[in-house]
Design a protein around this motif. Structure first.
Motif, mmCIF file in Angstrom:
data_model
loop_
_atom_site.group_PDB
_atom_site.id
_atom_site.type_symbol
_atom_site.label_atom_id
_atom_site.label_comp_id
_atom_site.label_asym_id
_atom_site.label_seq_id
_atom_site.Cartn_x
_atom_site.Cartn_y
_atom_site.Cartn_z
ATOM 1 N N SER A 51 52.601 30.387 37.525
ATOM 2 C CA SER A 51 52.253 30.683 38.915
ATOM 3 C C SER A 51 52.088 32.186 39.068
ATOM 4 O O SER A 51 52.974 32.959 38.691
ATOM 5 C CB SER A 51 53.344 30.178 39.863
ATOM 6 N N ILE A 52 50.949 32.601 39.609
ATOM 7 C CA ILE A 52 50.649 34.016 39.802
ATOM 8 C C ILE A 52 50.395 34.260 41.284
ATOM 9 O O ILE A 52 49.590 33.562 41.912
ATOM 10 C CB ILE A 52 49.431 34.453 38.964
ATOM 11 N N VAL A 53 51.087 35.235 41.828
ATOM 12 C CA VAL A 53 50.952 35.563 43.238
ATOM 13 C C VAL A 53 49.674 36.374 43.450
ATOM 14 O O VAL A 53 49.437 37.362 42.751
ATOM 15 C CB VAL A 53 52.171 36.360 43.734
ATOM 16 N N VAL A 54 48.861 35.943 44.399
ATOM 17 C CA VAL A 54 47.628 36.648 44.750
ATOM 18 C C VAL A 54 47.823 37.235 46.149
ATOM 19 O O VAL A 54 48.034 36.495 47.113
ATOM 20 C CB VAL A 54 46.411 35.714 44.722
ATOM 21 N N PRO A 55 47.743 38.561 46.279
ATOM 22 C CA PRO A 55 48.056 39.187 47.567
ATOM 23 C C PRO A 55 46.871 39.367 48.505
ATOM 24 O O PRO A 55 47.028 39.942 49.570
ATOM 25 C CB PRO A 55 48.596 40.556 47.139
ATOM 26 N N ARG A 56 45.678 38.926 48.120
ATOM 27 C CA ARG A 56 44.501 39.164 48.947
ATOM 28 C C ARG A 56 43.845 37.836 49.331
ATOM 29 O O ARG A 56 43.987 36.824 48.657
ATOM 30 C CB ARG A 56 43.490 40.053 48.212
ATOM 31 N N ALA A 57 43.053 37.901 50.399
ATOM 32 C CA ALA A 57 42.406 36.710 50.939
ATOM 33 C C ALA A 57 41.125 36.398 50.165
ATOM 34 O O ALA A 57 40.334 37.296 49.876
ATOM 35 C CB ALA A 57 42.080 36.916 52.412
ATOM 36 N N GLU A 58 40.943 35.129 49.861
ATOM 37 C CA GLU A 58 39.705 34.689 49.221
ATOM 38 C C GLU A 58 38.684 34.366 50.304
ATOM 39 O O GLU A 58 38.831 33.410 51.054
ATOM 40 C CB GLU A 58 39.963 33.455 48.354
ATOM 41 N N MET A 59 37.649 35.215 50.392
ATOM 42 C CA MET A 59 36.618 35.006 51.406
ATOM 43 C C MET A 59 35.237 34.962 50.768
ATOM 44 O O MET A 59 34.237 35.318 51.382
ATOM 45 C CB MET A 59 36.694 36.082 52.485
ATOM 46 N N GLY A 60 35.214 34.506 49.509
ATOM 47 C CA GLY A 60 33.948 34.379 48.797
ATOM 48 C C GLY A 60 33.719 35.460 47.778
ATOM 49 O O GLY A 60 32.780 35.374 46.987
ATOM 50 N N GLN A 61 34.568 36.500 47.763
ATOM 51 C CA GLN A 61 34.362 37.615 46.838
ATOM 52 C C GLN A 61 34.959 37.363 45.467
ATOM 53 O O GLN A 61 34.711 38.109 44.521
ATOM 54 C CB GLN A 61 34.909 38.915 47.447
ATOM 55 N N PRO A 114 49.541 47.290 39.312
ATOM 56 C CA PRO A 114 50.731 46.469 39.550
ATOM 57 C C PRO A 114 50.646 45.061 38.987
ATOM 58 O O PRO A 114 51.639 44.541 38.458
ATOM 59 C CB PRO A 114 50.874 46.457 41.073
ATOM 60 N N MET A 115 49.494 44.416 39.049
ATOM 61 C CA MET A 115 49.405 43.048 38.533
ATOM 62 C C MET A 115 49.401 43.040 37.012
ATOM 63 O O MET A 115 49.989 42.147 36.389
ATOM 64 C CB MET A 115 48.184 42.331 39.110
ATOM 65 N N ARG A 116 48.775 44.017 36.396
ATOM 66 C CA ARG A 116 48.851 44.096 34.930
ATOM 67 C C ARG A 116 50.271 44.422 34.478
ATOM 68 O O ARG A 116 50.771 43.859 33.504
ATOM 69 C CB ARG A 116 47.872 45.147 34.410
ATOM 70 N N GLU A 117 50.923 45.336 35.195
ATOM 71 C CA GLU A 117 52.306 45.671 34.852
ATOM 72 C C GLU A 117 53.230 44.467 35.030
ATOM 73 O O GLU A 117 54.163 44.264 34.240
ATOM 74 C CB GLU A 117 52.777 46.835 35.713
ATOM 75 N N ALA A 118 52.963 43.661 36.062
ATOM 76 C CA ALA A 118 53.766 42.458 36.258
ATOM 77 C C ALA A 118 53.604 41.506 35.078
ATOM 78 O O ALA A 118 54.579 40.905 34.596
ATOM 79 C CB ALA A 118 53.366 41.767 37.557
ATOM 80 N N GLY A 119 52.376 41.343 34.594
ATOM 81 C CA GLY A 119 52.143 40.483 33.439
ATOM 82 C C GLY A 119 52.792 41.018 32.176
ATOM 83 O O GLY A 119 53.417 40.273 31.400
ATOM 84 N N GLY A 148 58.206 39.581 40.982
ATOM 85 C CA GLY A 148 57.607 39.189 42.253
ATOM 86 C C GLY A 148 56.192 38.652 42.155
ATOM 87 O O GLY A 148 55.615 38.251 43.171
ATOM 88 N N TRP A 149 55.635 38.632 40.953
ATOM 89 C CA TRP A 149 54.242 38.222 40.779
ATOM 90 C C TRP A 149 54.072 37.004 39.863
ATOM 91 O O TRP A 149 53.037 36.345 39.917
ATOM 92 C CB TRP A 149 53.424 39.361 40.177
ATOM 93 N N VAL A 150 55.059 36.744 39.016
ATOM 94 C CA VAL A 150 54.899 35.756 37.947
ATOM 95 C C VAL A 150 56.074 34.790 37.934
ATOM 96 O O VAL A 150 57.237 35.211 37.979
ATOM 97 C CB VAL A 150 54.811 36.445 36.571
ATOM 98 N N ALA A 151 55.775 33.503 37.849
ATOM 99 C CA ALA A 151 56.800 32.475 37.675
ATOM 100 C C ALA A 151 56.246 31.435 36.703
ATOM 101 O O ALA A 151 55.041 31.157 36.686
ATOM 102 C CB ALA A 151 57.171 31.836 39.005
ATOM 103 N N ILE A 152 57.145 30.868 35.889
ATOM 104 C CA ILE A 152 56.711 29.957 34.835
ATOM 105 C C ILE A 152 57.488 28.650 34.943
ATOM 106 O O ILE A 152 58.716 28.653 35.083
ATOM 107 C CB ILE A 152 56.905 30.590 33.446
#
Length: 769
Positions: free
Chosen positions: A70-80, A164-169, A59-63
């Motif tokens: 392609s890596i799924v990012v679950p959070r909003a980019e608001m400058g952080q 979870p993201m490290r485990e997905a990788g 659910g996080w990685v596609a090639i």
């Protein structure tokens, strides 16, 4: 599903509301889940479908065939910097170069829920340990996984994604290794990976991840352990921001940049008084103006929904036409029940609450009433005002209601909440809401809210299928915000003859913003203690033998919301200012007193020492003020170098030391500290929302000032090295700056500033102090 692409909804709003109301936000859900295993966070409810031959490995990685990952990012980019830091977690374990990574914004699925922000929402003291705390956190983590609420807040993005993201990788890498081993007929243990390729050194063969992905998707993964920190190639190194170029050249797309075909604009007129309503309007007077399409009273459509303030929208072909017509629209406003509301009344109610109610006790250790013989008592009372968010990108939302579907183009910190609200207002199921997420031009907690979504959908329902973009003016933004609560705090402490603090009794009063947030955005009744009101005071780690920290929640008609660092923002000012007062009363150096109370807390002591050592000695005519505060799992100490020039407070330099656990991207942590200091300093020196006759008095940056470039201090960041899991970085730099400046001002002038914003009295500097 790249940035700004549609995100399909996966849940109905009714299920989430049922679960929350049935749980009381936690407990009842455990009855059915007590023996169930934790919900997995690797595979979503539906496979990722990205096209172009791209193969999803979880659910996080596609090639893709060209080796693009392609890596799924679950959070909003608001400058952080989450679009930089979060993909890096997967890339590290997958063994791919960052240049090959493409970002996909997460769809609404439970595996992308923010579990960490839910898990840590209980008022446990950090020194508390044992089964009760562990069981409660485990239980709330299960609640978070079940509810699947996706939001960006609480400085939790990396903390939540760390495993979870490290485990997905790692799992994806295990699949690729298994596919290569089967292809080459070798043992998986003999296959290594690097830079997007599998290698078999014994035969010299290699294969790209892209060529192996179709077969890998059907393999059982070879078990690859997560890397030890000593094996990291990407984590822990400064990394250029992915969004730096597009923000510099103007190609970045924020919510306000949405331009769906056929879009029209809506400018708003909202009731100027809190709780006001519409007595009458005269649409005919503006309908003949150039470009004007319609005048819509959207109040009725919002009954019982978030953002239910009365208002009228003027819809036109251009934003200028809409704003000009809205300004000319005759409206008769009715004041409602709060026309006598004022700042003085708000603080009078808080004062009365402190005088008449013991409140809820959040932390009680020892016996604060057992004063030792000869002990000296010190009392003080502090005050913090309402604050607005004033993000650079004004509040906006673009919505289309057509053919039983609702489409949103939005900058949001809470996509799952936005979808639920759009479904409710639009009269559709959540599965029929299509969300296009964009970059945020500042969030600070404001874009956790759904009022702009409710308004845009309500207006779009009357626009015959055309997309409509609602844009608030800056005056709308400041006068109709959800504000940081006004607060009072009363301290009583005792010292022995050597200046040691024996007891510490704090009682505060404010509104409970957590209650308002849940009612407003989730449509649920909620009561009981609200951790946000006392965080940073009840959980301080100073070693004082007798402590009691309580809070009185005072209902208020003023809309309250999450403001960057939430309750820590005012409570750090209260706590750290009073620590300095105690040092002065006991004849001790403020740093020495803090050190003496941290003998069993080496982490906090190390951060304090690092900041003080880097700061050195102030130049002549300046003073150093110190503050230490723990929030969102991170410890921050700040030393503010301050002067008083012609009666004005000037901050020249701030040294900021932080221990936020293992650092994923040091440059982003430093940027967050710089941002937090400037944000907090704006509030400390000028931030104040006042109310008169039921109306917010401020309206723009002329009367709600933010720090100008010439006022900005040099910020030096010292990052502690740690092997502990990552903690928060987006907010912990905000709380210490106000008390650090106030403590420096006391050294310079002898004036103890107990009220925010910090303003010197008429007597000016006191020589020799």
């Amino acid at each position: 599903m790249t940035e700004g692409a549609p995100v399909p909804a996966a849940k109905t709003p009714s299920r989430r509301r049922f679960l929350l109301s049935g749980a009381g936000l936690a407990g009842a859900l455990l009855v059915g889940w007590g023996v169930a295993p934790p919900r997995q966070r690797l595979e979503g409810s539906a496979p990722l479908v990205l096209g172009d031959g791209t193969v999803a490995l979880n659910g996080w990685v596609a090639i893709a065939p060209d080796n693009t990952v392609s890596i799924v990012v679950p959070r909003a980019e608001m400058g952080q910097g989450v679009h930089t830091a979060l993909p890096l977690l997967v890339a590290e374990e997958l063994d791919v170069p960052l240049a090959a990574v493409r970002i996909v914004q997460a769809p609404l699925d439970r595996i992308y829920a923010n579990v960490a922000v839910m898990r840590e929402n209980l008022p446990f003291h950090p020194d508390d340990a044992g089964y009760t705390r562990a069981a409660a956190q485990w239980a709330l983590a299960k609640v978070g996984r079940e509810l699947g609420i996706n939001l960006t807040g609480g400085s939790s993005s990396i903390k939540d994604a760390w495993l979870p993201m490290r485990e997905a990788g790692a799992t994806a890498r295990g699949l690729l290794i298994a596919a290569a081993a089967r292809l080459w007929k070798v043992a998986p243990a003999s296959v290594r990976t690097a830079d997007g390729y599998c290698f078999h050194d014994g035969s010299g063969r290699r294969a790209s991840f892209g060529s192996l992905a179709p077969a890998a998707a059907h393999e059982t993964p070879y078990e690859v352990p997560l890397k030890d920190r000593h094996q990291f190639r990407l984590i822990g190194r400064s990394t250029p921001r992915r969004d730096a170029r597009i923000k510099a050249d103007g190609t970045a797309r924020f919510g306000i940049d949405a331009r769906p075909e056929g879009m029209v604009y809506a400018a708003l007129r909202m009731a100027p008084m809190i709780g006001g309503s519409i007595g009458g309007i005269n649409p005919a007077s503006v309908l003949a103006l150039p470009g004007v399409l319609s005048v819509i009273d959207f109040t009725g459509a919002l009954e019982g929904q978030t953002g239910a303030q009365a208002g009228v929208a003027v819809v036109a072909r251009t934003y200028w036409q809409a704003t000009q017509a809205a300004a000319a629209l005759p409206i008769r406003w009715l004041p409602g029940p709060h026309e006598t509301l004022s700042t003085a009344r708000l603080f009078g109610e808080l004062q009365a609450a402190l005088d008449g109610d013991d409140g809820h006790v959040y932390h009680d250790r020892g016996d604060v009433t057992a004063i030792a013989a000869g002990a000296r008592s010190v009392r003080a009372e502090y005050r913090a005002p309402l604050l607005a968010h004033a993000a650079m990108e004004p509040v906006n939302c673009t919505a289309q209601v057509d053919g039983g579907k609702v489409r949103l183009w939005l900058s949001t910190q809470a996509p799952s909440i936005a979808v639920d609200i759009a479904a409710r207002v639009g009269g559709v199921d959540a599965a029929d809401v299509e969300l296009h997420e964009h970059l945020l031009g500042g969030g600070f907690g404001r874009r956790l809210e759904g009022d702009m979504v409710a308004q845009a959908v309500a207006i779009a329902r009357q626009c015959q299928g055309r997309p409509v973009q609602v844009i608030w003016s800056r005056e709308d933004d400041i006068r109709h915000d959800v504000y940081r609560p006004a607060a009072l705090a009363r301290f009583v402490a005792t010292l022995d003859g050597a200046g040691t603090i024996l007891s510490w009794d704090c009682r505060a009063a404010s509104g409970a913003l957590g209650h308002q947030f849940v009612r407003r955005n989730l449509g649920l009744p909620v009561a009981g203690p609200d951790k946000t009101t006392v965080e940073g005071v009840y959980d301080m780690q100073y070693e004082i033998p007798h402590q009691r920290i309580a809070h009185v929640a005072v209902d208020t008609p003023v809309p309250l919301g999450n403001w960057r660092s939430v309750g820590h923002s005012q409570n750090a000012f209260f706590k750290e200012s009073f620590v300095d007062e105690m040092a002065h009363a006991g004849g001790l150096d403020p740093v020495a007193l803090r050190r003496a109370m941290l003998l069993k807390h080496p982490r906090e002591l190390a951060v304090l020492n690092a900041a003080v050592a880097r700061a050195g000695q102030p130049p002549a005519g300046r003073a150093h003020g110190v503050a230490l505060h723990t929030s969102f799992g991170s410890v921050v100490a700040q030393v503010a170098e301050v002067s008083v020039e012609q009666g004005e407070i000037r901050v020249h330099r701030v040294v900021c030391a932080i221990d936020c656990g293992l650092v994923v991207t040091p440059n982003l942590v430093a940027q967050q500290m710089e941002s937090a200091v400037l944000f907090g300093l704006s509030a400390a020196l000028g931030g104040e929302i006042t109310i008169k006759d039921g109306q917010v008095e401020q309206g723009n940056f002329n009367d709600y000032p933010v720090l100008r470039m010439h006022q900005a201090p040099i910020v030096e960041t010292v990052i502690g090295m740690s092997a502990e899991p990552p903690e928060g970085a987006g907010e912990p730099g905000v709380p210490p700056i106000a008390p650090a400046v106030a403590n420096a001002v006391f050294k310079l002038t002898g004036q103890r500033l107990r009220s925010l914003p910090l303003r010197l009295g008429p007597q000016g500097p006191v020589p020799g102090k």
